[in-house]
Write an enzyme that holds these catalytic residues in place. Structure first.
Site, PDB file in Angstrom:
ATOM      1  N   TYR A  84       0.844  -1.202   0.000  1.00  0.00           N
ATOM      2  CA  TYR A  84       0.000   0.000   0.000  1.00  0.00           C
ATOM      3  C   TYR A  84       0.881   1.255   0.000  1.00  0.00           C
ATOM      4  O   TYR A  84       0.707   2.150  -0.830  1.00  0.00           O
ATOM      5  CB  TYR A  84      -0.902  -0.050   1.234  1.00  0.00           C
ATOM      6  CG  TYR A  84      -1.770   1.170   1.434  1.00  0.00           C
ATOM      7  CD1 TYR A  84      -2.880   1.396   0.628  1.00  0.00           C
ATOM      8  CD2 TYR A  84      -1.494   2.083   2.444  1.00  0.00           C
ATOM      9  CE1 TYR A  84      -3.691   2.498   0.819  1.00  0.00           C
ATOM     10  CE2 TYR A  84      -2.303   3.187   2.641  1.00  0.00           C
ATOM     11  CZ  TYR A  84      -3.390   3.397   1.822  1.00  0.00           C
ATOM     12  OH  TYR A  84      -4.182   4.495   2.013  1.00  0.00           O
ATOM     13  N   LYS A 102       1.701   4.041  -3.129  1.00  0.00           N
ATOM     14  CA  LYS A 102       1.428   5.473  -2.970  1.00  0.00           C
ATOM     15  C   LYS A 102       2.650   6.307  -3.337  1.00  0.00           C
ATOM     16  O   LYS A 102       2.545   7.302  -4.068  1.00  0.00           O
ATOM     17  CB  LYS A 102       0.986   5.768  -1.535  1.00  0.00           C
ATOM     18  CG  LYS A 102      -0.430   5.323  -1.238  1.00  0.00           C
ATOM     19  CD  LYS A 102      -0.835   5.415   0.203  1.00  0.00           C
ATOM     20  CE  LYS A 102      -0.509   6.689   0.896  1.00  0.00           C
ATOM     21  NZ  LYS A 102      -1.058   6.794   2.255  1.00  0.00           N
ATOM     22  N   ILE A 141      -8.252   8.405   7.888  1.00  0.00           N
ATOM     23  CA  ILE A 141      -9.497   9.146   7.688  1.00  0.00           C
ATOM     24  C   ILE A 141     -10.623   8.461   8.459  1.00  0.00           C
ATOM     25  O   ILE A 141     -10.818   7.253   8.343  1.00  0.00           O
ATOM     26  CB  ILE A 141      -9.866   9.235   6.189  1.00  0.00           C
ATOM     27  CG1 ILE A 141      -8.716   9.864   5.394  1.00  0.00           C
ATOM     28  CG2 ILE A 141     -11.169  10.000   5.997  1.00  0.00           C
ATOM     29  CD1 ILE A 141      -8.322  11.269   5.820  1.00  0.00           C
TER      30      ILE A 141
END
Length: 188
Positions: free
Chosen positions: A10, A14, A40
């Site tokens: 991941y 990115k 988030i």
């Protein structure tokens, strides 16, 4: 600007996307803009098993059962943000004139807290909440590799970024959206 050496696919993907976007900006003039988000938090979706998802799951479990088992250490400090700040930051950076941006990839941040601090804030509204800890070594290792805080000073300087939600407001908002009033009404 900081060294980015992620250890998960991941994180690697990115950083790869950031570097490719910056390459295309410098080589071909592509108006590439990227934000590095903290964890988030939103009441609109169920947690999906990520490292920061405990901060959403605690609300669901608190309302449903009054108990929560956290898979991170109580002192694991991670950067977080409420979804409304996330969406607003995204719109703001996209609407900023390109010539005022000093870089193409920005950190944004709102708050950093630990599972224990979140539980303490939640207990102000739900004093009977029971929190236990069953540490998942894989998730804990990922959490330990994260920065405790994101330096978003460039976003604040270049396009006026400022978060609206702090921890108390986040907790109250999540409880409002998650239906704590209904849970309390049934208990009475």
């Amino acid at each position: 600007m900081c060294v980015q050496r992620p250890r998960t696919i991941y994180g690697v993907s990115k950083v790869h996307a950031e570097l490719m976007g910056e390459y295309y900006h410098h080589r071909y003039g592509l108006d590439f803009r990227c934000l590095r988000y903290p964890g988030i938090i939103s009441a609109d979706s169920m947690p999906g098993g990520g490292t920061t998802d405990y901060a959403v799951q605690i609300f669901h479990d608190a309302i449903k059962t009054g108990k929560f088992e956290c898979n991170l250490r109580p002192d694991s400090r991670l950067p977080m943000m409420y979804i409304d700040d996330c969406l607003r930051a995204t719109l703001e950076v996209m609407e900023t004139p390109a010539d005022t941006l000093s870089m193409r990839t920005y950190n944004i941040n709102a708050m950093s807290f630990t599972p224990e601090e979140l539980a303490q804030e939640l207990r102000k509204q739900m004093p009977e909440l029971e929190v236990t800890y069953n540490i998942d070594p894989v998730r804990q290792a990922i959490a330990d590799s994260w920065p405790m805080n994101f330096d978003d000073s460039n976003a604040r300087k270049d396009w006026g970024w400022k978060h609206d939600y702090d921890l108390p407001e986040l907790v109250q908002t999540m409880l409002n959206y998650s239906g704590v009033e209904t849970c309390i009404a049934h208990a009475n």
